[in-house]
Design a protein around this motif. Structure first.
Motif, PDB file in Angstrom:
ATOM      1  N   ASN A   1     -12.823  24.013 153.090  1.00  0.00           N
ATOM      2  CA  ASN A   1     -13.263  22.718 153.615  1.00  0.00           C
ATOM      3  C   ASN A   1     -13.786  22.821 155.045  1.00  0.00           C
ATOM      4  O   ASN A   1     -14.174  21.813 155.629  1.00  0.00           O
ATOM      5  CB  ASN A   1     -12.140  21.676 153.522  1.00  0.00           C
ATOM      6  N   GLY A   2     -13.802  24.007 155.609  1.00  0.00           N
ATOM      7  CA  GLY A   2     -14.399  24.216 156.931  1.00  0.00           C
ATOM      8  C   GLY A   2     -13.665  23.557 158.078  1.00  0.00           C
ATOM      9  O   GLY A   2     -14.253  23.342 159.137  1.00  0.00           O
ATOM     10  N   ASP A   3     -12.373  23.271 157.912  1.00  0.00           N
ATOM     11  CA  ASP A   3     -11.645  22.580 158.973  1.00  0.00           C
ATOM     12  C   ASP A   3     -11.029  23.517 160.010  1.00  0.00           C
ATOM     13  O   ASP A   3     -10.406  23.069 160.959  1.00  0.00           O
ATOM     14  CB  ASP A   3     -10.560  21.663 158.386  1.00  0.00           C
ATOM     15  N   GLY A   4     -11.207  24.827 159.847  1.00  0.00           N
ATOM     16  CA  GLY A   4     -10.671  25.771 160.816  1.00  0.00           C
ATOM     17  C   GLY A   4      -9.218  26.148 160.572  1.00  0.00           C
ATOM     18  O   GLY A   4      -8.596  26.806 161.407  1.00  0.00           O
ATOM     19  N   TYR A   5      -8.678  25.771 159.424  1.00  0.00           N
ATOM     20  CA  TYR A   5      -7.304  26.099 159.054  1.00  0.00           C
ATOM     21  C   TYR A   5      -7.274  26.552 157.599  1.00  0.00           C
ATOM     22  O   TYR A   5      -8.021  26.030 156.771  1.00  0.00           O
ATOM     23  CB  TYR A   5      -6.372  24.888 159.201  1.00  0.00           C
TER      24      TYR A   5
ATOM     25  N   PHE B   1       0.262  26.039 158.181  1.00  0.00           N
ATOM     26  CA  PHE B   1      -1.129  26.479 158.154  1.00  0.00           C
ATOM     27  C   PHE B   1      -1.295  27.635 159.132  1.00  0.00           C
ATOM     28  O   PHE B   1      -0.570  27.726 160.114  1.00  0.00           O
ATOM     29  CB  PHE B   1      -2.090  25.360 158.590  1.00  0.00           C
ATOM     30  N   VAL B   2      -2.272  28.480 158.873  1.00  0.00           N
ATOM     31  CA  VAL B   2      -2.646  29.524 159.815  1.00  0.00           C
ATOM     32  C   VAL B   2      -4.022  29.167 160.335  1.00  0.00           C
ATOM     33  O   VAL B   2      -4.986  29.099 159.581  1.00  0.00           O
ATOM     34  CB  VAL B   2      -2.663  30.918 159.150  1.00  0.00           C
ATOM     35  N   SER B   3      -4.101  28.907 161.632  1.00  0.00           N
ATOM     36  CA  SER B   3      -5.399  28.611 162.241  1.00  0.00           C
ATOM     37  C   SER B   3      -6.090  29.919 162.593  1.00  0.00           C
ATOM     38  O   SER B   3      -5.462  30.984 162.660  1.00  0.00           O
ATOM     39  CB  SER B   3      -5.216  27.777 163.511  1.00  0.00           C
TER      40      SER B   3
END
Length: 136
Positions: A54-58, A90-92
């Motif tokens: 989803n491209g949210d950075g996570y 979550f892993v950012s």
């Protein structure tokens, strides 16, 4: 799917991403020649983006549910927990990069910011030995 079962594939992915400079997952070419920290971080970011649907950075557990390998579950779970520094599940990219940089720095024996073929081979051998020692 239980949380534990969902953590396993996410952790496996995190482990694979953080090891980008010293090894490559099956089917992907190993980085050849000397590798700079920037090279390693660029590769880790590319691989991260490939899983961040989803491209949210996570990376969520759902996004990486298909990436796990049963035989690496315990190691992968520990890696995920170590990389998820804030414990939010979550892993950012920032968390992943911090782990990847720490790995790079451990492997860069002379501290010159470049991993030679020899340093990378030594890091891979050390990793294999630690895994073997844990299995008994």
């Amino acid at each position: 799917m239980t949380l534990r079962m969902a953590l396993i594939p996410a952790a496996a992915l995190a482990a694979a991403l953080s090891a980008a400079a010293t090894a490559a997952p099956r089917g992907e070419p190993v980085m050849e020649g000397d590798v700079t920290k920037e090279d390693m971080l660029e590769r880790a970011a590319e691989r991260f983006a490939g899983f961040d649907a989803n491209g949210d950075g996570y990376l969520s557990l759902d996004e990486v549910a298909s990436a796990g390998e049963e035989r690496r579950a315990r190691m992968a779970e520990r890696m995920f927990e170590r990389q998820d520094e804030n414990g939010d599940g979550f892993v950012s990219l920032e968390e992943l990069e911090a782990e990847a940089e720490a790995r790079f720095d451990r492997a860069d024996k002379n501290g010159d910011g470049i991993l030679t073929e020899e340093e990378r081979a030594e890091a891979r051998e050390g990793m294999r030995k630690r895994f073997k020692d844990r299995r008994g």
